[in-house]
Scaffold this active site. Structure first.
Site, PDB file in Angstrom:
ATOM      1  N   LYS A 296       0.815  -1.224   0.000  1.00 29.92           N
ATOM      2  CA  LYS A 296       0.000   0.000   0.000  1.00 29.92           C
ATOM      3  C   LYS A 296       0.845   1.268   0.000  1.00 29.92           C
ATOM      4  CE  LYS A 296      -4.433  -1.507   1.845  1.00 29.92           C
ATOM      5  NZ  LYS A 296      -5.441  -1.290   2.891  1.00 29.92           N
TER       6      LYS A 296
ATOM      7  N   LYS B 185     -12.759  -3.135  -5.649  1.00 31.29           N
ATOM      8  CA  LYS B 185     -13.471  -1.853  -5.699  1.00 31.29           C
ATOM      9  C   LYS B 185     -12.574  -0.752  -6.242  1.00 31.29           C
ATOM     10  CE  LYS B 185     -12.705  -2.109  -0.808  1.00 31.29           C
ATOM     11  NZ  LYS B 185     -13.358  -2.629   0.377  1.00 31.29           N
TER      12      LYS B 185
ATOM     13  N   LYS C 292      -7.761  -9.750  -9.078  1.00 30.39           N
ATOM     14  CA  LYS C 292      -8.880  -9.931  -8.163  1.00 30.39           C
ATOM     15  C   LYS C 292     -10.002  -8.929  -8.446  1.00 30.39           C
ATOM     16  CE  LYS C 292      -8.910 -10.751  -3.345  1.00 30.39           C
ATOM     17  NZ  LYS C 292      -8.257 -10.781  -2.039  1.00 30.39           N
TER      18      LYS C 292
END
Ligand code: TRP
Length: 339
Positions: free
Chosen positions: A115, A204, A201
């Site tokens: 991240k 969102k 994957k």
């Protein structure tokens, strides 16, 4: 049996969240109640501030996720459903555990590396200590079972390490402060992939809305997304082996199997030989049949702010109560005087 799990209120919930996590919560809540235990499901709103965020969006996403969870079958009369921000003990216990967690342990966390990317210096401190808050989330309640996706296994191992070191340093073996939690990774945590790319994957954060089925999509939108999903020109094989190197085809069959609560093999036994011209409409029908009622409940509940607030307030009151003895034991064990 005490089940504890958190889910971040960021972005719109989609089919991957439902099949991978939320549906499993519903099963576990029933199992926990049957076993005379508890199931605590919380919205990890404190975790959501570890990345740049918009306050208005966080508030809206938090309420929408409560509506989604309830629409999917999380039942506030069975599970304790709440958001972290209403239970200050999460943040308090995190601070105490910051004394136990080691820099070296956190430096090994792959989620932080992913991240923060190339911008480690610009990442928030919260992103770095995120796993310590996650440890506090579960240790506060003496969780025995923690349902998580594969990607959260490392954080759970860290929670166990923190619990063990804390118990070693500040408690006795026969009177530990914390229970070591076990992760449960649902076997059917089918990795639901993007409809546009069978190797990524369903997420969102994907720029294309066509890559995912949102739980809030209406029936026509769902059907359209399945119709447009990427595939190959071959018909379906009658065995799993035949889906090697066909990630998009495998994904659609896996989605079908997960929705029908059966195996990929069983789906192929029924649909082998079919082309996508026939299989896609069957999948769209199944999807709409399963998600349609959820969507209707969601749309209704989402507008009912009073009910959503009441659900969260009640869950938070129950969670605060359960957390009291452990937080007190942690303060005491560390020699902190609270009067
Ligand atoms: N980090 C988890 C995720 O992103 C969410 C989470 C926060 C969580 N606290 C938790 C999961 C405690 C399980 C237990 O998926």
């Amino acid at each position: 049996m005490r089940v504890v799990s958190g889910i971040q209120p960021t972005g719109q919930p989609h089919l991957g969240n439902y099949l991978g996590a939320i549906r499993n919560y519903v099963k576990l809540q029933d199992e926990a109640v049957a076993a005379g235990g508890e199931c605590l499901i919380f919205l990890a709103d404190l975790h959501a501030i570890s990345m740049p965020h918009d306050p208005k969006e966080l508030r809206a996403s938090t309420l929408e996720l409560v509506a989604t969870l309830v629409a999917c079958g999380v039942d506030p009369s069975k599970a304790i459903l709440f958001n972290q921000a209403q239970v200050p003990a999460h943040a308090e216990l995190q601070w105490l555990l910051n004394g136990t967690a080691r820099m070296g342990w956190l430096n090994r966390m792959t989620q932080f590396k992913d991240k923060s990317g190339k911008n480690r210096e610009g990442a928030s401190v919260a992103l770095f200590t995120y796993p310590v808050l996650q440890a506090a989330d579960v240790l506060l309640y003496q969780a025995t079972h923690v349902p998580v996706g594969e990607d959260q296994k490392q954080h759970l191992e860290l929670a166990r390490d923190i619990a063990q070191k804390f118990n070693n340093d500040f408690a006795s073996e026969d009177n530990p402060v914390f229970t070591l939690p076990d992760p449960i990774i649902p076997p059917e945590a089918a990795r639901i992939m993007s409809l546009r790319d069978g190797s990524a994957k369903m997420s969102k954060s994907d720029a294309s809305d066509m890559s995912r089925i949102n739980l809030a999509d209406d029936a026509d939108t769902m059907a359209k997304k399945i119709k447009k999903a990427k595939t190959d020109p071959e018909p379906l094989p009658s065995e799993l082996k035949g889906l090697e190197d066909r990630p998009e085809a495998l994904n659609l069959v896996s989605i079908y199997a997960a929705l029908a609560e059966t195996s990929v093999d069983a789906v192929l036994a029924d649909h082998g030989g079919q082309g996508f011209g026939a299989f896609k409409p069957a999948l769209a029908d199944l999807l709409v049949a399963r998600l349609g009622p959820i969507r209707n409940r969601f749309v209704e509940l989402k507008e009912d702010r009073e009910s959503l607030d009441a659900i969260l307030a009640r869950g938070a009151a129950q969670a605060r109560e359960i957390g009291i003895p452990t937080l007190k034991a942690a303060y005491d064990a560390m020699g902190l005087i609270r009067g």
